[in-house]
Design a protein around this motif. Structure first.
Motif, PDB file in Angstrom:
ATOM      1  N   ALA A 135       0.836  -1.209   0.000  1.00 26.77           N
ATOM      2  CA  ALA A 135       0.000   0.000   0.000  1.00 26.77           C
ATOM      3  C   ALA A 135       0.868   1.255   0.000  1.00 26.77           C
ATOM      4  N   ARG A 136       1.965   1.245   0.759  1.00 23.85           N
ATOM      5  CA  ARG A 136       2.870   2.409   0.768  1.00 23.85           C
ATOM      6  C   ARG A 136       3.546   2.591  -0.585  1.00 23.85           C
ATOM      7  N   TRP A 137       3.979   1.491  -1.203  1.00 21.61           N
ATOM      8  CA  TRP A 137       4.626   1.547  -2.523  1.00 21.61           C
ATOM      9  C   TRP A 137       3.668   2.159  -3.543  1.00 21.61           C
ATOM     10  N   ILE A 138       2.419   1.738  -3.508  1.00 23.39           N
ATOM     11  CA  ILE A 138       1.410   2.280  -4.424  1.00 23.39           C
ATOM     12  C   ILE A 138       1.163   3.754  -4.117  1.00 23.39           C
ATOM     13  N   ALA A 139       1.121   4.121  -2.835  1.00 24.02           N
ATOM     14  CA  ALA A 139       0.901   5.519  -2.443  1.00 24.02           C
ATOM     15  C   ALA A 139       2.044   6.417  -2.927  1.00 24.02           C
ATOM     16  N   VAL A 140       3.272   5.935  -2.852  1.00 24.59           N
ATOM     17  CA  VAL A 140       4.417   6.723  -3.343  1.00 24.59           C
ATOM     18  C   VAL A 140       4.311   6.917  -4.851  1.00 24.59           C
ATOM     19  N   GLY A 141       3.957   5.866  -5.567  1.00 24.96           N
ATOM     20  CA  GLY A 141       3.770   5.993  -7.017  1.00 24.96           C
ATOM     21  C   GLY A 141       2.658   6.978  -7.353  1.00 24.96           C
ATOM     22  N   ASN A 142       1.545   6.925  -6.611  1.00 24.10           N
ATOM     23  CA  ASN A 142       0.446   7.870  -6.818  1.00 24.10           C
ATOM     24  C   ASN A 142       0.895   9.297  -6.525  1.00 24.10           C
ATOM     25  N   CYS A 143       1.690   9.467  -5.478  1.00 22.09           N
ATOM     26  CA  CYS A 143       2.193  10.797  -5.131  1.00 22.09           C
ATOM     27  C   CYS A 143       3.092  11.349  -6.238  1.00 22.09           C
ATOM     28  N   LEU A 144       3.967  10.509  -6.770  1.00 19.08           N
ATOM     29  CA  LEU A 144       4.825  10.958  -7.877  1.00 19.08           C
ATOM     30  C   LEU A 144       3.994  11.358  -9.091  1.00 19.08           C
TER      31      LEU A 144
ATOM     32  N   SER B  70       8.131  12.732 -13.048  1.00 23.60           N
ATOM     33  CA  SER B  70       7.752  11.881 -14.168  1.00 23.60           C
ATOM     34  C   SER B  70       8.877  10.907 -14.523  1.00 23.60           C
ATOM     35  N   ALA B  71      10.107  11.388 -14.509  1.00 24.29           N
ATOM     36  CA  ALA B  71      11.256  10.524 -14.809  1.00 24.29           C
ATOM     37  C   ALA B  71      11.430   9.462 -13.729  1.00 24.29           C
ATOM     38  N   LEU B  72      11.303   9.850 -12.476  1.00 20.09           N
ATOM     39  CA  LEU B  72      11.431   8.890 -11.385  1.00 20.09           C
ATOM     40  C   LEU B  72      10.333   7.837 -11.452  1.00 20.09           C
ATOM     41  N   TYR B  73       9.116   8.261 -11.758  1.00 21.16           N
ATOM     42  CA  TYR B  73       8.019   7.311 -11.918  1.00 21.16           C
ATOM     43  C   TYR B  73       8.319   6.341 -13.066  1.00 21.16           C
ATOM     44  N   GLY B  74       8.798   6.895 -14.173  1.00 21.78           N
ATOM     45  CA  GLY B  74       9.105   6.058 -15.334  1.00 21.78           C
ATOM     46  C   GLY B  74      10.211   5.048 -15.060  1.00 21.78           C
ATOM     47  N   ILE B  75      11.197   5.449 -14.285  1.00 20.86           N
ATOM     48  CA  ILE B  75      12.322   4.561 -13.983  1.00 20.86           C
ATOM     49  C   ILE B  75      11.941   3.519 -12.930  1.00 20.86           C
ATOM     50  N   SER B  76      11.261   3.945 -11.871  1.00 24.48           N
ATOM     51  CA  SER B  76      11.020   3.062 -10.731  1.00 24.48           C
ATOM     52  C   SER B  76       9.705   2.302 -10.772  1.00 24.48           C
ATOM     53  N   TRP B  77       8.679   2.867 -11.382  1.00 23.29           N
ATOM     54  CA  TRP B  77       7.350   2.274 -11.277  1.00 23.29           C
ATOM     55  C   TRP B  77       6.810   1.721 -12.582  1.00 23.29           C
ATOM     56  N   GLN B  78       7.215   2.248 -13.693  1.00 23.63           N
ATOM     57  CA  GLN B  78       6.586   1.933 -14.970  1.00 23.63           C
ATOM     58  C   GLN B  78       6.544   0.436 -15.274  1.00 23.63           C
ATOM     59  N   PHE B  79       7.587  -0.294 -14.962  1.00 28.99           N
ATOM     60  CA  PHE B  79       7.643  -1.706 -15.319  1.00 28.99           C
ATOM     61  C   PHE B  79       7.328  -2.623 -14.140  1.00 28.99           C
ATOM     62  N   ASP B  80       6.997  -2.057 -13.008  1.00 29.08           N
ATOM     63  CA  ASP B  80       6.616  -2.840 -11.841  1.00 29.08           C
ATOM     64  C   ASP B  80       5.164  -3.275 -12.008  1.00 29.08           C
ATOM     65  N   PRO B  81       4.855  -4.569 -11.895  1.00 26.47           N
ATOM     66  CA  PRO B  81       3.459  -4.998 -12.063  1.00 26.47           C
ATOM     67  C   PRO B  81       2.529  -4.401 -11.012  1.00 26.47           C
ATOM     68  N   CYS B  82       3.072  -3.937  -9.916  1.00 25.84           N
ATOM     69  CA  CYS B  82       2.264  -3.340  -8.846  1.00 25.84           C
ATOM     70  C   CYS B  82       1.680  -1.982  -9.274  1.00 25.84           C
ATOM     71  N   CYS B  83       2.280  -1.319 -10.260  1.00 30.08           N
ATOM     72  CA  CYS B  83       1.780  -0.006 -10.676  1.00 30.08           C
ATOM     73  C   CYS B  83       0.436  -0.100 -11.385  1.00 30.08           C
ATOM     74  N   LYS B  84       0.045  -1.289 -11.774  1.00 30.14           N
ATOM     75  CA  LYS B  84      -1.257  -1.484 -12.420  1.00 30.14           C
ATOM     76  C   LYS B  84      -2.384  -1.617 -11.392  1.00 30.14           C
ATOM     77  N   TYR B  85      -2.046  -1.563 -10.114  1.00 31.64           N
ATOM     78  CA  TYR B  85      -3.020  -1.770  -9.044  1.00 31.64           C
ATOM     79  C   TYR B  85      -3.164  -0.536  -8.172  1.00 31.64           C
ATOM     80  N   GLN B  86      -4.354  -0.411  -7.606  1.00 30.29           N
ATOM     81  CA  GLN B  86      -4.657   0.622  -6.624  1.00 30.29           C
ATOM     82  C   GLN B  86      -5.257  -0.066  -5.403  1.00 30.29           C
TER      83      GLN B  86
END
Length: 181
Positions: free
Chosen positions: A61-70, A108-124
């Protein structure tokens, strides 16, 4: 990858497309097993994933929240960068627009590097009690599971990338005007 037989024993609800990571401790490597099950469920792209183990659920949940914040920071700061010149005098707008644009591009760059290819980014994380009531949560031993719902994020990524690129173009133009002219 878990076999279909193993998945059905561990809590797959085929009718609702739901997978439950149960908090069942079978030895000292239980935490690793929970993480492995979650990873497999994410890669299998279940519509709903219920995470019973508290530690893994909270971390996810925290990982998803950080991605949402970015994502939100990239969109809002990029919008501020692009709208500031319309609302402030030109001699002051660059003091707001340039840092806001840089923040948008960085997020946007940090999101693209850290979250874009993580399967967790497809979830909320799902909080809607009406939607949660349709899931088989009555079978859980935990009173506070984390429920993930799969959502299409293509529009979200396009939005923050478009705004960040527009902010980058504006910032590049302004920096060129400030130093080259």
């Amino acid at each position: 990858m878990l076999s279909q037989n193993t998945l059905s024993k561990r809590g797959v609800m085929a009718a609702t497309d739901c997978y439950i990571v149960h908090e069942i401790y079978n030895g000292e490597n239980a935490q690793d097993q929970f993480e492995y099950e979650l990873e497999q469920a994410l890669e299998a792209q279940y519509k709903y994933i219920v995470i019973e183990p508290t530690r893994i659920g909270d971390e996810t949940a925290r990982w998803i929240a950080v991605g949402n914040c970015l994502h939100k920071t990239a969109v809002l700061s990029g919008t501020a960068c692009l709208l500031t010149p319309l609302s402030l005098p030109p001699e002051y707008s660059r003091y707001v627009a340039l840092p806001a644009g840089a923040l948008s591009v960085a997020c946007s760059a940090l999101y693209g590097i850290s979250w874009q290819f993580d399967p967790c980014c497809k979830y909320q994380v799902e909080y809607d009690s009406q939607k949660l009531s349709r899931l088989p949560l009555h079978t859980l031993t935990s009173s506070t599971p984390v429920v993930l719902v799969r959502r299409d994020d293509i529009h979200r990524k396009r939005l923050h990338n478009t705004i960040a690129l527009a902010a980058l173009a504006y910032c590049a133009k302004k920096i060129y005007e400030l130093y080259a002219v």
